[in-house]
Write a protein that holds these residues in place. Structure first.
Motif, PDB file in Angstrom:
ATOM      1  N   ALA B  64      28.090  -2.768  12.756  1.00  0.00           N
ATOM      2  CA  ALA B  64      28.031  -3.196  11.355  1.00  0.00           C
ATOM      3  C   ALA B  64      26.723  -3.921  11.031  1.00  0.00           C
ATOM      4  CB  ALA B  64      29.223  -4.090  11.028  1.00  0.00           C
ATOM      5  N   ALA B  65      26.133  -4.551  12.054  1.00  0.00           N
ATOM      6  CA  ALA B  65      24.893  -5.298  11.816  1.00  0.00           C
ATOM      7  C   ALA B  65      23.752  -4.373  11.406  1.00  0.00           C
ATOM      8  CB  ALA B  65      24.515  -6.077  13.074  1.00  0.00           C
ATOM      9  N   ARG B  66      23.814  -3.113  11.880  1.00  0.00           N
ATOM     10  CA  ARG B  66      22.740  -2.173  11.552  1.00  0.00           C
ATOM     11  C   ARG B  66      23.004  -1.390  10.268  1.00  0.00           C
ATOM     12  NH1 ARG B  66      20.027   0.918  16.466  1.00  0.00           N
ATOM     13  NH2 ARG B  66      18.922  -0.849  17.305  1.00  0.00           N
ATOM     14  N   CYS B  67      24.278  -1.304   9.883  1.00  0.00           N
ATOM     15  CA  CYS B  67      24.661  -0.434   8.755  1.00  0.00           C
ATOM     16  C   CYS B  67      24.146  -1.020   7.443  1.00  0.00           C
ATOM     17  CB  CYS B  67      26.175  -0.289   8.710  1.00  0.00           C
ATOM     18  SG  CYS B  67      26.759   0.700   7.327  1.00  0.00           S
ATOM     19  N   ALA B 104      24.207  12.031  14.201  1.00  0.00           N
ATOM     20  CA  ALA B 104      22.876  12.614  14.090  1.00  0.00           C
ATOM     21  C   ALA B 104      22.196  12.207  12.786  1.00  0.00           C
ATOM     22  CB  ALA B 104      22.981  14.135  14.182  1.00  0.00           C
ATOM     23  N   LEU B 105      23.018  11.927  11.774  1.00  0.00           N
ATOM     24  CA  LEU B 105      22.495  11.736  10.422  1.00  0.00           C
ATOM     25  C   LEU B 105      22.062  10.297  10.136  1.00  0.00           C
ATOM     26  CD1 LEU B 105      22.375  13.824   8.129  1.00  0.00           C
ATOM     27  CD2 LEU B 105      24.518  12.861   7.267  1.00  0.00           C
ATOM     28  N   CYS B 106      22.756   9.324  10.713  1.00  0.00           N
ATOM     29  CA  CYS B 106      22.575   7.916  10.328  1.00  0.00           C
ATOM     30  C   CYS B 106      21.108   7.490  10.498  1.00  0.00           C
ATOM     31  CB  CYS B 106      23.472   7.010  11.164  1.00  0.00           C
ATOM     32  SG  CYS B 106      23.218   5.264  10.778  1.00  0.00           S
ATOM     33  N   PRO B 107      20.463   7.105   9.389  1.00  0.00           N
ATOM     34  CA  PRO B 107      19.035   6.758   9.481  1.00  0.00           C
ATOM     35  C   PRO B 107      18.814   5.428  10.207  1.00  0.00           C
ATOM     36  CG  PRO B 107      19.817   6.622   7.190  1.00  0.00           C
ATOM     37  CD  PRO B 107      20.979   7.035   8.017  1.00  0.00           C
ATOM     38  N   GLU B 108      19.862   4.591  10.286  1.00  0.00           N
ATOM     39  CA  GLU B 108      19.703   3.263  10.906  1.00  0.00           C
ATOM     40  C   GLU B 108      20.207   3.235  12.342  1.00  0.00           C
ATOM     41  OE1 GLU B 108      18.110   1.231   9.054  1.00  0.00           O
ATOM     42  OE2 GLU B 108      18.243   2.490   7.263  1.00  0.00           O
ATOM     43  N   LYS B 109      20.683   4.369  12.844  1.00  0.00           N
ATOM     44  CA  LYS B 109      21.294   4.422  14.187  1.00  0.00           C
ATOM     45  C   LYS B 109      22.405   3.383  14.322  1.00  0.00           C
ATOM     46  CE  LYS B 109      18.361   7.572  15.743  1.00  0.00           C
ATOM     47  NZ  LYS B 109      18.803   8.604  14.797  1.00  0.00           N
TER      48      LYS B 109
END
Lengths: 311, 304
Positions: B64-67, B104-109
Motif C-alpha cells: 500500500a505504501a507504493r500504491c 506487469a501493468l502497475c507503474p509503481e511496482k
C-alpha cells in the motif's frame, strides 16, 4: 422468499428426477418458481417440457483474436500468456501466432501488451437463457454452449431473474436444480439459498462427494438436508451416512429405494409422482412434506470452516 | 498415448470404467483423476498414496505504501479482482484468475506475486492385474483435489497435467469431470482418444449429444461406452449410429455391478462377465490411438 437448491456433489444421484417431482408436489401447494441451474448439462426441461416464452442471449467474457495482417511474430503474447493459449503457427507457412480459443481465459494481457496492437478482444456469446411456462409453473433455465465458460455468471443471472419474477408473481418458493461438483456454478447456485438439499447414494463416491458438498454448504453457511437415494444398494453405507449426518448436524430427510420407476418416468417425460404410486414416489412425498415443514435454521455448527486435509 | 474418459452427464460410470481399465491395462500406465471437484478414482483403485503437496495460483499482493491509487490495474482486470474504493485499493483474491496482468501493468511496482491455495496434488501407485508379460505391475496414480470453497478448477487441473511424465510407451488414463464446459474441455483437450461414457436414458442421450458437440471440434478419435445397457430406451445407440460414433462397449445393467461399486470394488474384477467387455474396450481404445498417430497433425502428437 424460500430458496431451495438441490445439489449432490457426485453426478447421477438423482437430483433432477427428484427436483421435478418436488416441482409437481409444490404445484399442488401454491406453486413455485422453477430454475435449472445446471446450465452446463441441463436436464430438468426433459421432464417438465417447458414452452419458451422468452429467449435471451447470454454474453459474457471476451476472447483474444490475433490479426495476421498486423502480427509481426515477436512472440510477446506467447511469453506473457499464463494459460498456454498462444500457439505457434498461424500462417500457412507455420509462422506467426494464433490464439487457441479453448485455452484463452479472456484476461486481455496479450491485447494490452502487444507492441503491434495486433490483437482484438471480442465479447463472447456463451449461451441462451429462457423464461418458460411448464405444467407446474414458471421456469427459468439456460443452455451454455458446449465448451463455453462463465457458467457461474450464468447461474447468478438465472437466480436473479428467477427471484425478480417470483416476487412479481407472488410466489414464495424458488426451487432450483443444481450442477454436480463443488466449483463455480455450484458456489453461484448456493449464493442466497435458504436451504440446500443434498442427494447422495450409499457408495464410496456418493459419500465422499456428499462430505465435500456439505463442507461447501457449511463454508457458505447454508443449512444442508440430506436424501439417501438408492439406499438399498448398500444398507451398511446408508446407515453410515445417516450417522455422519447426525454427527455433523445435517438434517436427514429420508431414504429412497433403488427403483426402475425413475427411468420409466424419464422415458415418458414425466415425474415419478405423476405415475401410479410406488414405494419410491411415496417415500419422496413424505420427504417433500418434511422439507415443507423444515424449521428455518442456521447452517450446521457455524464453527470456523476448516477443510479436512484428507476429505 | 493419453486416453480421456469423459461424459456429459454425471454419474454415468466414468470412474467405474476408468478404474476397470486401469486395473486391466496391459501396458505401462498412469491413472489420473482430473475430476478435481469430486475426485473418486482412488476410492476404487485404492492406490498407495506417497506424496501430497499443495498447489497455488499466483495472485497479486499489495504494497500500500507504493500504491498511488492510479487505478490502472482495476481498470484492466477482466475479473474484477481489484477495485479502488476511496483511498484504498481493494483486492478480491478469490476473483483472480492468475493472469499476471496487474503485476506487469502497475507503474509503481506496488503489486507483487503471492499465492492462493487451489487444492492438493496427490500421487502414488497401484497394482494392475497383469501386464504384457502376464504379471501384475506397479502403475502410477495422480489426482488433484480442489480446496472446498475454491471456485476455479481449471487452474488446478493445469497443474496436475503439468506433472504428467512424458515417458514414451507409458499410457495415461484420465478420469474427467462431468459436463461439457471449461473443466471438462480442459480434461480432454490434450488426449489422443476420447471415451464418452453414457447411459441409455433421455438424460444420458441429451448430455451425450452436448458432449459430442463440445468435443468433436477437437478432431480426436472418439467412441462411446453405453453403461447400464438394457434400462431406458435405444436413443443413445440410434444417435451413435446416425452420427457415426462407434459404440466400443455396452455394459449391461446388473444389480451385482451396482452393489460391487457400492463396496468400492473394481467392477471388472468383481463381476466376471464384465472382464471380457472391458478388455474388448481396451483393445478398441488402443486401436483408435494407433490410427490417430498416422492422421494427427505432427505438431500435436505427443508420446508418439
Amino acid at each position: 422468499m424460500r430458496e431451495l437448491v438441490i445439489i449432490s456433489g457426485k453426478g447421477g444421484t438423482g437430483k433432477t428426477s427428484i427436483t421435478a417431482a418436488f416441482a409437481h408436489l409444490a404445484s399442488l401447494q401454491g406453486g413455485a418458481m422453477l430454475c435449472d441451474l445446471d446450465v452446463d448439462a441441463p436436464d430438468l426441461h426433459l421432464l417438465l417440457s417447458p414452452e419458451h416464452n422468452e429467449e435471451h442471449a447470454f454474453r459474457s467474457g471476451f476472447e483474444a483474436v490475433i490479426d495476421p495482417a498486423l502480427c509481426t511474430g515477436c512472440g510477446t503474447c506467447a511469453e506473457l500468456c499464463r494459460f498456454g493459449a498462444v500457439r505457434p503457427g498461424q500462417g500457412d507457412d507455420g509462422t506467426g501466432w494464433r490464439i487457441d480459443a479453448l485455452r484463452c481465459e479472456g484476461c486481455k494481457v496479450c491485447v494490452q501488451f502487444c507492441p503491434a496492437q495486433a490483437i482484438g478482444f471480442t465479447e463472447k456469446h456463451c449461451g441462451q437463457w429462457y423464461a418458460s411456462g411448464t405444467r407446474f409453473g414458471p421456469m427459468i433455465h439456460a443452455q451454455l454452449f458446449p465448451g463455453e465458460e462463465n457458467s457461474g455468471r450464468l447461474v447468478a443471472l438465472l437466480k436473479k431473474e428467477a427471484r425478480t419474477r417470483a416476487e412479481a408473481l407472488g410466489l414464495s418458493l424458488l426451487l432450483c436444480d443444481g450442477a454436480p461438483g463443488i466449483g463455480c456454478p455450484v458456489i453461484a447456485s448456493l449464493s442466497g439459498a435458504s436451504q440446500a438439499v443434498l442427494v447422495t447414494e450409499p457408495t464410496p463416491s456418493g459419500r465422499h462427494d456428499l462430505e465435500r458438498v456439505a463442507d461447501l454448504c457449511r463454508h457458505f453457511r447454508i443449512p444442508a438436508a440430506v436424501i439417501i437415494n438408492k439406499s438399498d444398494l448398500n444398507l451398511q453405507n446408508s446407515a453410515d451416512i445417516e450417522q455422519y449426518c447426525q454427527e455433523q448436524g445435517h438434517t436427514l430427510l429420508g431414504r429412497l429405494p433403488h427403483d426402475e420407476v425413475v427411468v420409466r418416468a424419464m422415458v415418458q417425460a414425466k415425474c415419478v409422482t405423476e405415475l401410479p404410486a410406488t414405494p419410491f414416489s411415496e417415500a419422496l412425498r413424505s420427504i417433500w412434506e418434511r422439507i415443507v415443514h423444515l424449521e428455518p435454521k442456521a447452517a450446521a455448527r457455524p464453527v470456523l470452516f476448516q477443510p479436512k486435509p484428507n476429505a | 498415448m493419453i486416453y480421456a474418459i469423459a461424459s456429459g452427464k454425471g454419474g454415468t460410470g466414468k470412474t467405474t470404467v476408468t478404474a476397470s481399465l486401469a486395473a486391466l491395462w496391459d501396458r505401462p500406465v498412469i491413472a489420473v483423476d482430473l475430476d478435481v471437484e469430486e475426485p473418486n478414482l482412488h476410492l476404487f483403485l485404492h492406490p498407495e498414496l506417497t506424496s501430497e503437496e499443495s498447489a497455488c495460483m499466483e495472485i497479486p499482493v499489495l504494497d500500500a505504501a507504493r500504491c498511488t491509487l492510479c487505478g490502472e490495474c482495476a481498470a484492466f482486470c477482466q475479473f474484477k479482482a481489484l477495485s479502488v474504493m476511496g483511498k484504498t485499493l481493494l483486492l478480491f483474491p478469490e476473483m483472480c484468475h492468475g493472469c499476471g496482468g496487474c503485476l506487469a501493468l502497475c507503474p509503481e511496482k506496488a503489486l507483487s506475486p503471492g499465492g492462493r491455495e487451489l487444492g492438493q496434488i496427490v500421487s502414488g501407485h497401484f497394482r494392475t492385474d497383469h501386464s504384457s508379460s502376464g504379471r501384475a505391475q506397479d502403475a502410477g496414480f495422480l489426482m488433484g483435489r480442489l480446496r472446498v470453497g475454491e471456485a476455479m478448477s481449471p487452474p488446478l487441473m493445469r497443474q496436475v497435467k503439468a506433472r504428467l511424465p512424458q515417458t514414451p510407451g507409458t499410457d495415461i488414463l484420465i478420469d474427467s469431470p462431468p459436463g461439457v464446459s471449461c473443466p471438462a474441455v480442459n480434461a480432454v483437450m490434450d488426449a489422443d482418444v476420447i471415451v464418452l461414457v453414457t447411459e441409455p436414458t433421455p438424460f444420458g442421450l441429451h448430455d451425450f449429444r452436448l458432449a459430442v458437440e463440445a468435443f468433436r471440434p477437437l478432431g480426436k478419435p472418439m467412441g462411446a461406452v453405453v453403461n447400464r445397457a438394457g434400462i431406458g430406451d435405444m436413443g443413445v445407440q440410434d444417435f451413435c449410429r446416425a452420427q457415426g460414433i462407434p459404440v466400443w462397449a455396452e455394459i449391461p445393467f446388473n444389480r451385482a455391478v451396482a452393489e460391487a461399486y457400492s463396496r468400492g470394488e473394481v467392477v471388472a474384477r468383481a463381476v466376471p462377465e464384465l472382464h471380457a467387455v472391458l478388455l474388448a474396450l481396451m483393445a478398441r481404445m488402443q486401436g483408435a490411438a494407433a490410427t490417430s498417430i498416422s492422421t494427427a497433425n505432427p505438431a500435436e502428437v505427443r508420446h508418439a
